[in-house]
Design an enzyme around this catalytic site. Sequence first.
Site, PDB file in Angstrom:
ATOM      1  N   ASP A 121      69.938  57.316  79.120  1.00  0.00           N
ATOM      2  CA  ASP A 121      70.208  57.694  80.513  1.00  0.00           C
ATOM      3  C   ASP A 121      69.569  59.048  80.768  1.00  0.00           C
ATOM      4  OD1 ASP A 121      71.755  55.437  81.128  1.00  0.00           O
ATOM      5  OD2 ASP A 121      73.593  56.367  80.388  1.00  0.00           O
ATOM      6  N   ASP A 137      70.156  50.914  85.639  1.00  0.00           N
ATOM      7  CA  ASP A 137      71.436  51.036  86.348  1.00  0.00           C
ATOM      8  C   ASP A 137      71.204  51.082  87.857  1.00  0.00           C
ATOM      9  OD1 ASP A 137      72.663  51.272  83.835  1.00  0.00           O
ATOM     10  OD2 ASP A 137      72.625  53.462  83.900  1.00  0.00           O
TER      11      ASP A 137
END
Length: 179
Positions: A121, A137
């Site tokens: 991330d 995401d």
Amino acid sequence: MSNNNKAHRGLLWTLVILGVIVIDQVTKLLAVKFLKPVDTVPIIRDVLHLTYVTNPGAAFGMLKNNRWVFLVVSTVAIVLLGYYLYTKKNGHPLLCTALAFIVGGGIGNMIDRTLLGYVVDFVDFRLINFAVFNGADSFVCVGCAMMFLWVFLYADKEEEKPKVSASAPVEDDHDADGN
């Protein structure tokens, strides 16, 4: 719709899915190469940063150390949504795009979970103290928003369309004289 057009639509959704996966994987590789060594780079200080983080669980770190549960659930969801997309590939473009975004994003994160044991991330939206996330995401969330939009705007209208079968006889209200 002709079989040729159906094949083109199926190819289109495949290219969208592949595009999502490529964007996701390239941005994650860039995050590993450029962000991992420096930890974080502010784009707008205290609002938006690029921050390298690894996530061994699901969204927001849920199900840590239960990777196999999430892998199974994600795989089932990706397969079912993909199946629905390809059986509805000639459906409304908003719905099909939404499904392609969700499937592509799911596959992008699944690649990380399978190969690395975690998801990379890097988008750190600090203004509202939000969890760090990635391109996959984002595609999944945008796809879900598009799907909800389709449900509210178009789902009922598609159900109202009469189903016309190529083998069904066409009824004519006229008699033999054309009246």
